[in-house]
Scaffold this motif. Sequence first.
Motif, short mmCIF file in Angstrom:
data_model
loop_
_atom_site.label_atom_id
_atom_site.label_comp_id
_atom_site.label_asym_id
_atom_site.label_seq_id
_atom_site.Cartn_x
_atom_site.Cartn_y
_atom_site.Cartn_z
N ASN A 20 35.15 22.27 45.41
CA ASN A 20 34.01 21.57 45.99
C ASN A 20 33.64 22.12 47.36
N VAL A 130 26.83 20.64 43.51
CA VAL A 130 27.74 20.02 44.47
C VAL A 130 27.04 19.89 45.82
N TYR A 190 32.05 15.18 49.20
CA TYR A 190 31.38 16.03 48.21
C TYR A 190 30.99 15.16 47.01
N THR A 192 27.81 14.60 43.50
CA THR A 192 26.68 15.06 42.70
C THR A 192 25.66 13.93 42.66
#
Length: 205
Positions: A20, A130, A190, A192
């Motif tokens: 990530n 990401v 991190y 999405t």
Amino acid sequence: MSETKLMELWNFDDADLGANRLGQLTEKQKNYLTGEHKGQRNVFFGVGGVVGAMIAIAFCCLPILTIGGRTVLPMILSGDFSDIQEVIPFAAAGGIGIGAVISVLVPVVSVVAILAIYFVRGSKKADITVKHAKGTVKYSWGTKRVRTPGSSVRKYEDVRVLHLSLNDKKFEVHQDLQKIIKEGEAWAVYYTSYPFKFLSAEQVK
């Protein structure tokens, strides 16, 4: 210690965190996100189909029940069918025909509109790029409106939610996260966007 607890909570390991940091996903994360997106898509399609079918059935049955309740049922109960002559001319004049057309058009338009909404949402492409947010942790309380399907009085209600802010990014989180990611600390997170998922995080100096 905080990062270890967070790893358990968000289900990531050092390999996930390392990937990530480079803007990449591990195979484990890719598989999870693919499954989540497929599940969300199936839910939208399934709910849209069920709701559309229920509306179509309701609108199709309503004219039949209305006509039957106002004309045929009273005749049957009274045993007097003399008024049937008034119903027949009405049908011959196109009254029932117009009602039938309306009873078909209304559910069709409603179903098409609902299916279109759910189809658009279900067809939304996954965005599993990401992303990351970095900064000093700040918490704040806010409200959001949620549906209350079990209530016949109020369809929506406002609930209290906790937000985690990192610079200009704000996330809705569970209040237990305050015990792990503490306010005033510097963190990198991190994640999405669609489906949304916290991938990993690390405390920074």
